[in-house]
Design a protein around this motif. Structure first.
Motif, PDB file in Angstrom:
ATOM      1  N   ARG A 191       8.457  28.893  39.999  1.00 13.99           N
ATOM      2  CA  ARG A 191       9.823  28.395  39.944  1.00 13.99           C
ATOM      3  C   ARG A 191       9.849  26.876  39.842  1.00 13.99           C
ATOM      4  O   ARG A 191       9.049  26.195  40.454  1.00 13.99           O
ATOM      5  CB  ARG A 191      10.591  28.803  41.196  1.00 13.99           C
ATOM      6  CG  ARG A 191      10.845  30.252  41.303  1.00 13.99           C
ATOM      7  CD  ARG A 191      11.700  30.573  42.485  1.00 13.99           C
ATOM      8  NE  ARG A 191      11.316  29.755  43.640  1.00 13.99           N
ATOM      9  CZ  ARG A 191      11.982  29.729  44.761  1.00 13.99           C
ATOM     10  NH1 ARG A 191      13.044  30.460  44.910  1.00 13.99           N
ATOM     11  NH2 ARG A 191      11.593  28.980  45.771  1.00 13.99           N
ATOM     12  N   MET A 238      14.574  22.394  41.730  1.00 14.60           N
ATOM     13  CA  MET A 238      15.786  21.742  41.268  1.00 14.60           C
ATOM     14  C   MET A 238      16.233  20.720  42.313  1.00 14.60           C
ATOM     15  O   MET A 238      16.198  20.998  43.504  1.00 14.60           O
ATOM     16  CB  MET A 238      16.879  22.790  41.071  1.00 14.60           C
ATOM     17  CG  MET A 238      18.094  22.268  40.358  1.00 14.60           C
ATOM     18  SD  MET A 238      19.312  23.559  40.064  1.00 14.60           S
ATOM     19  CE  MET A 238      18.331  24.856  39.372  1.00 14.60           C
ATOM     20  N   HIS A 291      21.680  17.632  41.888  1.00 13.02           N
ATOM     21  CA  HIS A 291      22.056  18.372  40.674  1.00 13.02           C
ATOM     22  C   HIS A 291      22.643  19.740  41.049  1.00 13.02           C
ATOM     23  O   HIS A 291      23.690  20.133  40.548  1.00 13.02           O
ATOM     24  CB  HIS A 291      20.848  18.542  39.763  1.00 13.02           C
ATOM     25  CG  HIS A 291      21.094  19.454  38.603  1.00 13.02           C
ATOM     26  ND1 HIS A 291      21.865  19.089  37.517  1.00 13.02           N
ATOM     27  CD2 HIS A 291      20.707  20.721  38.377  1.00 13.02           C
ATOM     28  CE1 HIS A 291      21.928  20.100  36.674  1.00 13.02           C
ATOM     29  NE2 HIS A 291      21.227  21.102  37.166  1.00 13.02           N
ATOM     30  N   LEU A 292      21.964  20.419  41.934  1.00 16.94           N
ATOM     31  CA  LEU A 292      22.403  21.745  42.348  1.00 16.94           C
ATOM     32  C   LEU A 292      23.777  21.702  43.010  1.00 16.94           C
ATOM     33  O   LEU A 292      24.614  22.572  42.784  1.00 16.94           O
ATOM     34  CB  LEU A 292      21.375  22.365  43.306  1.00 16.94           C
ATOM     35  CG  LEU A 292      21.634  23.797  43.750  1.00 16.94           C
ATOM     36  CD1 LEU A 292      21.660  24.741  42.551  1.00 16.94           C
ATOM     37  CD2 LEU A 292      20.588  24.232  44.750  1.00 16.94           C
ATOM     38  N   ASP A 339      26.493  21.488  40.193  1.00 18.18           N
ATOM     39  CA  ASP A 339      26.394  22.353  39.017  1.00 18.18           C
ATOM     40  C   ASP A 339      26.496  23.830  39.413  1.00 18.18           C
ATOM     41  O   ASP A 339      25.532  24.435  39.871  1.00 18.18           O
ATOM     42  CB  ASP A 339      25.070  22.083  38.308  1.00 18.18           C
ATOM     43  CG  ASP A 339      24.956  22.775  36.962  1.00 18.18           C
ATOM     44  OD1 ASP A 339      25.766  23.684  36.679  1.00 18.18           O
ATOM     45  OD2 ASP A 339      24.049  22.420  36.198  1.00 18.18           O
ATOM     46  N   SER A 392      26.789  26.414  37.529  1.00 13.29           N
ATOM     47  CA  SER A 392      25.919  27.255  36.699  1.00 13.29           C
ATOM     48  C   SER A 392      24.494  27.273  37.239  1.00 13.29           C
ATOM     49  O   SER A 392      23.835  28.313  37.221  1.00 13.29           O
ATOM     50  CB  SER A 392      25.916  26.764  35.253  1.00 13.29           C
ATOM     51  OG  SER A 392      27.197  26.886  34.695  1.00 13.29           O
ATOM     52  N   ALA A 393      24.028  26.133  37.714  1.00 12.54           N
ATOM     53  CA  ALA A 393      22.683  26.061  38.286  1.00 12.54           C
ATOM     54  C   ALA A 393      22.605  26.872  39.579  1.00 12.54           C
ATOM     55  O   ALA A 393      21.588  27.520  39.852  1.00 12.54           O
ATOM     56  CB  ALA A 393      22.296  24.612  38.551  1.00 12.54           C
ATOM     57  N   GLN A 394      23.674  26.862  40.358  1.00 12.68           N
ATOM     58  CA  GLN A 394      23.722  27.651  41.585  1.00 12.68           C
ATOM     59  C   GLN A 394      23.632  29.141  41.253  1.00 12.68           C
ATOM     60  O   GLN A 394      22.858  29.884  41.872  1.00 12.68           O
ATOM     61  CB  GLN A 394      24.999  27.359  42.359  1.00 12.68           C
ATOM     62  CG  GLN A 394      25.089  25.948  42.880  1.00 12.68           C
ATOM     63  CD  GLN A 394      26.449  25.605  43.443  1.00 12.68           C
ATOM     64  OE1 GLN A 394      27.244  26.477  43.761  1.00 12.68           O
ATOM     65  NE2 GLN A 394      26.726  24.313  43.570  1.00 12.68           N
ATOM     66  N   LYS A 402      22.386  30.457  38.535  1.00 10.25           N
ATOM     67  CA  LYS A 402      21.055  30.745  37.986  1.00 10.25           C
ATOM     68  C   LYS A 402      20.028  30.895  39.107  1.00 10.25           C
ATOM     69  O   LYS A 402      19.195  31.802  39.066  1.00 10.25           O
ATOM     70  CB  LYS A 402      20.631  29.655  37.010  1.00 10.25           C
ATOM     71  CG  LYS A 402      19.254  29.916  36.416  1.00 10.25           C
ATOM     72  CD  LYS A 402      18.927  28.960  35.311  1.00 10.25           C
ATOM     73  CE  LYS A 402      17.565  29.142  34.699  1.00 10.25           C
ATOM     74  NZ  LYS A 402      16.817  30.310  34.985  1.00 10.25           N
ATOM     75  N   LEU A 403      20.082  30.023  40.096  1.00  6.91           N
ATOM     76  CA  LEU A 403      19.150  30.101  41.212  1.00  6.91           C
ATOM     77  C   LEU A 403      19.273  31.446  41.925  1.00  6.91           C
ATOM     78  O   LEU A 403      18.280  32.120  42.187  1.00  6.91           O
ATOM     79  CB  LEU A 403      19.413  28.954  42.195  1.00  6.91           C
ATOM     80  CG  LEU A 403      18.492  28.888  43.402  1.00  6.91           C
ATOM     81  CD1 LEU A 403      17.082  28.499  42.984  1.00  6.91           C
ATOM     82  CD2 LEU A 403      19.035  27.897  44.418  1.00  6.91           C
ATOM     83  N   ASP A 424      18.169  34.361  39.483  1.00 11.67           N
ATOM     84  CA  ASP A 424      16.713  34.417  39.359  1.00 11.67           C
ATOM     85  C   ASP A 424      16.085  35.072  40.590  1.00 11.67           C
ATOM     86  O   ASP A 424      15.130  35.841  40.476  1.00 11.67           O
ATOM     87  CB  ASP A 424      16.127  33.025  39.146  1.00 11.67           C
ATOM     88  CG  ASP A 424      16.440  32.452  37.771  1.00 11.67           C
ATOM     89  OD1 ASP A 424      16.952  33.202  36.904  1.00 11.67           O
ATOM     90  OD2 ASP A 424      16.183  31.242  37.571  1.00 11.67           O
TER      91      ASP A 424
END
Length: 65
Positions: free
Chosen positions: A2, A5, A9-10, A13, A15-17, A19-20, A23
């Motif tokens: 992995r 991040m 940023h997290l 964002d 979308s990043a949250q 995605k995390l 995943d």
């Protein structure tokens, strides 16, 4: 493996949250799911209370040098 991040940023964002968390669920490992959920909750709480901004200021390079 992995990719790590950055918290700043997290925190900003959505979308990043997602995605995390996605995943972690895709990996199917309960401990990874727990870690992802806890990390997102903690970072969102830090952002909401302003703690993330304070940490960003403290970790910024010192311009006075």
């Amino acid at each position: 493996m992995r990719q790590k991040m950055r918290d700043d940023h997290l925190a900003r964002d959505i979308s990043a949250q997602l995605k995390l968390i996605s995943d972690a669920y895709a990996a199917g490992v309960a401990s990874e799911i727990d870690q992802a959920l806890v990390r997102v909750v903690e970072i969102r709480r830090m952002e909401k209370t302003g703690l993330q901004d304070l940490l960003d200021e403290c970790s910024a390079p010192d311009d006075a040098e």
